[in-house]
Write a protein that holds these residues in place. Sequence first.
Motif, PDB file in Angstrom:
ATOM      1  N   ARG A  75      38.724  36.063  49.141  1.00 26.55           N
ATOM      2  CA  ARG A  75      40.033  35.788  48.775  1.00 26.55           C
ATOM      3  C   ARG A  75      40.464  36.371  47.381  1.00 26.55           C
ATOM      4  NH1 ARG A  75      42.792  30.654  51.404  1.00 26.55           N
ATOM      5  NH2 ARG A  75      44.385  32.259  51.348  1.00 26.55           N
ATOM      6  N   PRO A  76      40.871  37.417  47.273  1.00 29.56           N
ATOM      7  CA  PRO A  76      41.510  38.066  45.930  1.00 29.56           C
ATOM      8  C   PRO A  76      42.580  37.467  45.487  1.00 29.56           C
ATOM      9  CG  PRO A  76      41.600  39.701  47.654  1.00 29.56           C
ATOM     10  CD  PRO A  76      41.086  38.555  48.377  1.00 29.56           C
ATOM     11  N   ILE A  77      42.923  37.040  44.264  1.00 27.91           N
ATOM     12  CA  ILE A  77      43.837  36.665  43.792  1.00 27.91           C
ATOM     13  C   ILE A  77      44.675  37.654  42.931  1.00 27.91           C
ATOM     14  CG2 ILE A  77      44.900  34.842  41.976  1.00 27.91           C
ATOM     15  CD1 ILE A  77      42.456  33.103  42.565  1.00 27.91           C
ATOM     16  N   ILE A  78      45.919  37.831  43.319  1.00 28.49           N
ATOM     17  CA  ILE A  78      46.582  39.173  42.901  1.00 28.49           C
ATOM     18  C   ILE A  78      47.565  38.391  41.935  1.00 28.49           C
ATOM     19  CG2 ILE A  78      48.668  40.820  43.509  1.00 28.49           C
ATOM     20  CD1 ILE A  78      45.640  41.064  44.935  1.00 28.49           C
ATOM     21  N   ARG A  79      47.781  39.157  40.663  1.00 31.29           N
ATOM     22  CA  ARG A  79      48.875  39.010  39.777  1.00 31.29           C
ATOM     23  C   ARG A  79      49.867  39.842  39.680  1.00 31.29           C
ATOM     24  NH1 ARG A  79      46.888  36.042  35.154  1.00 31.29           N
ATOM     25  NH2 ARG A  79      48.998  36.321  34.486  1.00 31.29           N
ATOM     26  N   GLN A  80      50.838  39.721  38.704  1.00 29.07           N
ATOM     27  CA  GLN A  80      52.074  40.539  38.885  1.00 29.07           C
ATOM     28  C   GLN A  80      51.359  42.045  38.255  1.00 29.07           C
ATOM     29  OE1 GLN A  80      51.611  37.755  37.196  1.00 29.07           O
ATOM     30  NE2 GLN A  80      52.680  37.478  35.278  1.00 29.07           N
ATOM     31  N   HIS A  81      52.028  43.096  38.604  1.00 33.56           N
ATOM     32  CA  HIS A  81      51.534  44.450  38.297  1.00 33.56           C
ATOM     33  C   HIS A  81      51.238  44.640  37.104  1.00 33.56           C
ATOM     34  CE1 HIS A  81      50.112  48.523  39.625  1.00 33.56           C
ATOM     35  NE2 HIS A  81      51.012  48.924  38.702  1.00 33.56           N
ATOM     36  N   ASP A  82      52.189  44.254  36.188  1.00 31.38           N
ATOM     37  CA  ASP A  82      52.403  44.496  34.806  1.00 31.38           C
ATOM     38  C   ASP A  82      51.368  43.568  33.934  1.00 31.38           C
ATOM     39  OD1 ASP A  82      53.750  42.318  34.811  1.00 31.38           O
ATOM     40  OD2 ASP A  82      55.391  43.146  33.764  1.00 31.38           O
ATOM     41  N   ASP A  83      50.567  42.728  34.664  1.00 27.26           N
ATOM     42  CA  ASP A  83      49.740  41.809  33.824  1.00 27.26           C
ATOM     43  C   ASP A  83      48.709  42.574  33.132  1.00 27.26           C
ATOM     44  OD1 ASP A  83      48.610  39.061  33.513  1.00 27.26           O
ATOM     45  OD2 ASP A  83      46.973  40.154  34.742  1.00 27.26           O
ATOM     46  N   PHE A 107      38.537  34.607  44.232  1.00 29.08           N
ATOM     47  CA  PHE A 107      38.122  35.392  43.095  1.00 29.08           C
ATOM     48  C   PHE A 107      39.257  35.902  42.227  1.00 29.08           C
ATOM     49  CE2 PHE A 107      37.987  39.492  45.084  1.00 29.08           C
ATOM     50  CZ  PHE A 107      38.365  40.360  44.151  1.00 29.08           C
ATOM     51  N   GLY A 108      39.327  35.874  40.918  1.00 28.22           N
ATOM     52  CA  GLY A 108      40.027  36.400  40.232  1.00 28.22           C
ATOM     53  C   GLY A 108      40.054  37.048  38.587  1.00 28.22           C
ATOM     54  N   VAL A 109      40.754  37.615  38.078  1.00 30.55           N
ATOM     55  CA  VAL A 109      40.405  38.185  36.728  1.00 30.55           C
ATOM     56  C   VAL A 109      40.948  37.197  35.799  1.00 30.55           C
ATOM     57  CG1 VAL A 109      40.422  40.008  35.317  1.00 30.55           C
ATOM     58  CG2 VAL A 109      40.761  40.269  37.715  1.00 30.55           C
ATOM     59  N   THR A 110      39.960  36.881  34.726  1.00 35.61           N
ATOM     60  CA  THR A 110      40.390  36.037  33.616  1.00 35.61           C
ATOM     61  C   THR A 110      39.760  36.434  32.301  1.00 35.61           C
ATOM     62  OG1 THR A 110      40.502  33.652  33.072  1.00 35.61           O
ATOM     63  CG2 THR A 110      38.659  34.224  34.267  1.00 35.61           C
ATOM     64  N   THR A 111      39.372  35.376  31.412  1.00 36.00           N
ATOM     65  CA  THR A 111      38.659  35.901  30.338  1.00 36.00           C
ATOM     66  C   THR A 111      37.480  34.814  30.031  1.00 36.00           C
ATOM     67  OG1 THR A 111      40.055  34.498  28.694  1.00 36.00           O
ATOM     68  CG2 THR A 111      40.581  37.057  28.945  1.00 36.00           C
ATOM     69  N   LEU A 112      36.384  35.122  29.442  1.00 33.43           N
ATOM     70  CA  LEU A 112      35.278  34.411  29.256  1.00 33.43           C
ATOM     71  C   LEU A 112      35.694  33.337  28.080  1.00 33.43           C
ATOM     72  CD1 LEU A 112      32.330  33.818  29.362  1.00 33.43           C
ATOM     73  CD2 LEU A 112      31.804  35.358  27.444  1.00 33.43           C
ATOM     74  N   ALA A 113      36.742  33.496  27.272  1.00 29.13           N
ATOM     75  CA  ALA A 113      37.230  32.402  26.310  1.00 29.13           C
ATOM     76  C   ALA A 113      37.843  31.250  27.112  1.00 29.13           C
ATOM     77  CB  ALA A 113      38.059  33.154  25.143  1.00 29.13           C
ATOM     78  N   LEU A 114      38.587  31.745  28.117  1.00 30.63           N
ATOM     79  CA  LEU A 114      39.325  30.771  28.842  1.00 30.63           C
ATOM     80  C   LEU A 114      38.416  29.720  29.585  1.00 30.63           C
ATOM     81  CD1 LEU A 114      42.750  31.266  31.080  1.00 30.63           C
ATOM     82  CD2 LEU A 114      41.028  29.577  31.780  1.00 30.63           C
ATOM     83  N   ILE A 115      37.406  30.357  30.101  1.00 29.56           N
ATOM     84  CA  ILE A 115      36.580  29.767  31.045  1.00 29.56           C
ATOM     85  C   ILE A 115      35.817  28.594  30.151  1.00 29.56           C
ATOM     86  CG2 ILE A 115      34.445  29.982  32.398  1.00 29.56           C
ATOM     87  CD1 ILE A 115      35.357  32.459  33.212  1.00 29.56           C
ATOM     88  N   ASN A 165      45.490  41.757  32.797  1.00 28.29           N
ATOM     89  CA  ASN A 165      44.213  41.711  33.427  1.00 28.29           C
ATOM     90  C   ASN A 165      44.416  42.725  34.529  1.00 28.29           C
ATOM     91  OD1 ASN A 165      43.307  39.678  32.014  1.00 28.29           O
ATOM     92  ND2 ASN A 165      43.926  38.055  33.233  1.00 28.29           N
ATOM     93  N   THR A 166      45.276  42.960  35.259  1.00 23.98           N
ATOM     94  CA  THR A 166      45.499  43.809  36.370  1.00 23.98           C
ATOM     95  C   THR A 166      45.239  45.118  35.718  1.00 23.98           C
ATOM     96  OG1 THR A 166      46.896  42.384  37.595  1.00 23.98           O
ATOM     97  CG2 THR A 166      46.900  44.747  38.320  1.00 23.98           C
ATOM     98  N   LYS A 167      45.901  45.493  34.733  1.00 26.20           N
ATOM     99  CA  LYS A 167      45.829  46.817  34.002  1.00 26.20           C
ATOM    100  C   LYS A 167      44.459  47.180  33.750  1.00 26.20           C
ATOM    101  CE  LYS A 167      50.315  47.163  32.395  1.00 26.20           C
ATOM    102  NZ  LYS A 167      51.348  47.162  31.116  1.00 26.20           N
ATOM    103  N   GLN A 168      43.706  46.325  33.161  1.00 30.11           N
ATOM    104  CA  GLN A 168      42.467  46.281  32.771  1.00 30.11           C
ATOM    105  C   GLN A 168      41.499  46.850  33.920  1.00 30.11           C
ATOM    106  OE1 GLN A 168      40.266  44.441  29.817  1.00 30.11           O
ATOM    107  NE2 GLN A 168      42.037  43.418  29.088  1.00 30.11           N
TER     108      GLN A 168
END
Length: 276
Positions: free
Chosen positions: A144-152, A198-206, A154-157
């Motif tokens: 189950r992928p988690i989608i973010r807004q297109h200009d986010d 699953f989703g895209v985040t950062t190691l710092a946030l985790i 994380n999405t761009k990366q």
Amino acid sequence: MFVACQKWITQSCLSLACLGIFFCSSVWAENIIIGGTGNALGTMQILANAYQERNPDIHITVLPSIGSSGAIKAVPRGKIDIGLSTRGFKKTEFTAEASVIEYARTPTVIAVSNNLDVTDISIDELVDIYNGKQTIWPNGDLVRPIIRQHDDDNTKQLEKLSPELKNAIQFAEKRTGLLFASTDQETVEKIEQTPGSFGVTTLALILSEKRSIHALKLNGVKPTAETCIAGSYPMIKHFHFILPKNIPIYVADFISFVNSTIGKEILESNGNYIPE
């Protein structure tokens, strides 16, 4: 009577901040208000707590996420004292009333719940997942992928990893029934709570928020400061301070603390590294 008045003013100001009504720090000279990208908030709260222990006359409020754009808009208007952004100014945003300084970096990561026994993912697998071709994890859970807004960011990366992945993500954005998150914190909450997501985040946030999720290796490469610096891990989040043109002494002192040995140790122990 004066002490009671001070307490009443502080409590009132904090209440307004929690309601999202930002106020100028001149109301209470020793209150620092920080806001911006959700990816940086956890570490910044830890830094704020450590600073306040050493400076009990200073109170620091770290607001819930207002995003990088929110920080860039709020600082020049005097609504917050320090902004946290994952980017510098766009040409349309440049203002003589603020400056931008990079203070840390962290790996941008693909993450899953600690309940999911997955440790690695490839770019090809991501393409198949976003295209809807791979729908099951090895343990049988639904992917189950988690989608973010297109200009986010994380999405761009993620899109920059390959043209095929960019096309697959854009295809997924048009699919129905997929999970959506509007903020960094909402993303990790859904990863924690939704089996197979699953989703895209950062190691710092985790690490800083002690989330019950873990970062996956990407094409066999573990996301660490060392692999980012070496160039073997491709996704990096850049954290910037957005600062007012005229920086108050007490704000400058906190910035100095973040850049001190103690501050750097806190940053590094929470998944950040210092740009060279």
